[in-house]
Design a protein around this motif. Structure first.
Motif, PDB file in Angstrom:
ATOM      1  N   ARG A   1      21.339  -3.551  28.536  1.00 44.86           N
ATOM      2  CA  ARG A   1      21.074  -4.980  28.736  1.00 44.86           C
ATOM      3  C   ARG A   1      22.133  -5.822  28.027  1.00 44.86           C
ATOM      4  N   ALA A   2      22.520  -5.401  26.826  1.00 40.05           N
ATOM      5  CA  ALA A   2      23.597  -6.098  26.122  1.00 40.05           C
ATOM      6  C   ALA A   2      24.904  -5.989  26.905  1.00 40.05           C
TER       7      ALA A   2
ATOM      8  N   ASP B   1      22.030   7.165  28.930  1.00 41.22           N
ATOM      9  CA  ASP B   1      22.101   6.571  30.272  1.00 41.22           C
ATOM     10  C   ASP B   1      23.053   5.385  30.200  1.00 41.22           C
ATOM     11  N   ARG B   2      24.280   5.587  30.684  1.00 40.84           N
ATOM     12  CA  ARG B   2      25.336   4.598  30.482  1.00 40.84           C
ATOM     13  C   ARG B   2      25.850   4.052  31.808  1.00 40.84           C
TER      14      ARG B   2
ATOM     15  N   ARG C   1      21.894  -3.852  17.411  1.00 40.14           N
ATOM     16  CA  ARG C   1      20.568  -3.682  16.829  1.00 40.14           C
ATOM     17  C   ARG C   1      19.531  -3.803  17.945  1.00 40.14           C
ATOM     18  N   PRO C   2      18.292  -3.317  17.708  1.00 40.52           N
ATOM     19  CA  PRO C   2      17.285  -3.375  18.777  1.00 40.52           C
ATOM     20  C   PRO C   2      16.991  -4.784  19.284  1.00 40.52           C
TER      21      PRO C   2
ATOM     22  N   ASP D   1      16.581   7.563  22.473  1.00 41.21           N
ATOM     23  CA  ASP D   1      17.228   6.865  23.582  1.00 41.21           C
ATOM     24  C   ASP D   1      17.050   5.348  23.463  1.00 41.21           C
ATOM     25  N   GLN D   2      18.164   4.654  23.254  1.00 46.05           N
ATOM     26  CA  GLN D   2      18.173   3.192  23.185  1.00 46.05           C
ATOM     27  C   GLN D   2      18.940   2.593  24.369  1.00 46.05           C
ATOM     28  N   SER D   3      19.073   3.380  25.440  1.00 48.01           N
ATOM     29  CA  SER D   3      19.924   2.968  26.562  1.00 48.01           C
ATOM     30  C   SER D   3      19.510   1.632  27.159  1.00 48.01           C
ATOM     31  N   ASP D   4      18.218   1.381  27.272  1.00 51.14           N
ATOM     32  CA  ASP D   4      17.781   0.152  27.931  1.00 51.14           C
ATOM     33  C   ASP D   4      18.331  -1.077  27.214  1.00 51.14           C
TER      34      ASP D   4
END
Length: 213
Positions: free
Chosen positions: A111-112, A141-142, A65-66, A104-107
């Motif tokens: 971080r997780a 972005d992985r 989740r965010p 895009d939720q890559s950041d």
């Protein structure tokens, strides 16, 4: 060629027991900050099974989740409360669009990932899970070398870094492969094509007992 089948379960299924037939086992710890009621029983069984050699490795996963920091902290706290990460445990980040922002939720996902990699001591002990569309939309972005389980019911998604395919949710997509297993009945099922349980473990940075000496 060896293919390793394994189940992916949560509190929607029964708790695991010794009737489980496979050498890899995947189960949920949390969805965001919601703690899965079956986690403790599944984790304790998996640790015993890994110690005895019944399992080559096991996967404890959470639904991303965010509020990624809270997600990771709950996952880590749940494992730590049961003695800490077992040497044959893999952490998996379940990346899905359901209930999450699009785009895009890559950041936050990365971080997780790096938080867990630091905790477990090896980035390969952290893997991802996604279907093809969510994988490329939410996580474009992985990290280099990322291993993933690709979800595709009725078709292999062939994701970059894929080491297993979730081929069914137990609703008839297996094409002759099992739609579930004991003690769960029908459930999400995966195939690590061409990999034994120990091969799968090695691909996720887990060493054999001889290598660990």
């Amino acid at each position: 060629m060896v293919d390793s089948l394994f189940a992916d379960v949560s509190y929607f299924q029964a708790r695991v027991d010794d009737s489980y037939p496979y050498g890899i086992f995947s189960f949920r710890s949390n969805d965001g900050t919601f703690r899965d009621d079956n986690f403790a029983a599944n984790y304790e069984w998996a640790c015993r099974a890994a110690d005895s050699g019944r399992l080559g490795c096991f996967i404890a996963y959470f639904y991303w989740r965010p509020n990624w920091s809270d997600c990771v902290n709950v996952h880590r706290d749940m494992v730590t409360a049961l003695g800490g990460p077992h040497p044959r445990m893999i952490s998996m980040i379940d990346v899905e669009s359901g209930g999450n922002p699009r785009g895009d939720q890559s950041d936050g996902i990365n971080r997780a990932y790096w938080n867990l990699a630091d905790w477990l001591g090896h980035p390969r002990r952290v893997i991802g899970y996604a279907n093809r569309s969510d994988f490329f939309e939410l996580w474009p972005d992985r990290p280099d070398g990322l291993r993933v389980i690709g979800a595709g019911y009725g078709a292999d998604p062939g994701l970059p870094g894929q080491i297993a395919h979730q081929y069914t949710d137990g609703q008839g997509y297996g094409g002759g492969l099992p739609e579930g297993c004991s003690p769960f009945g029908n459930c999400d099922m995966n195939s690590a094509d061409g990999l034994s349980p120990l091969d799968f473990a090695a691909a996720c940075g887990i060493r054999t007992a001889q290598e660990a000496k």
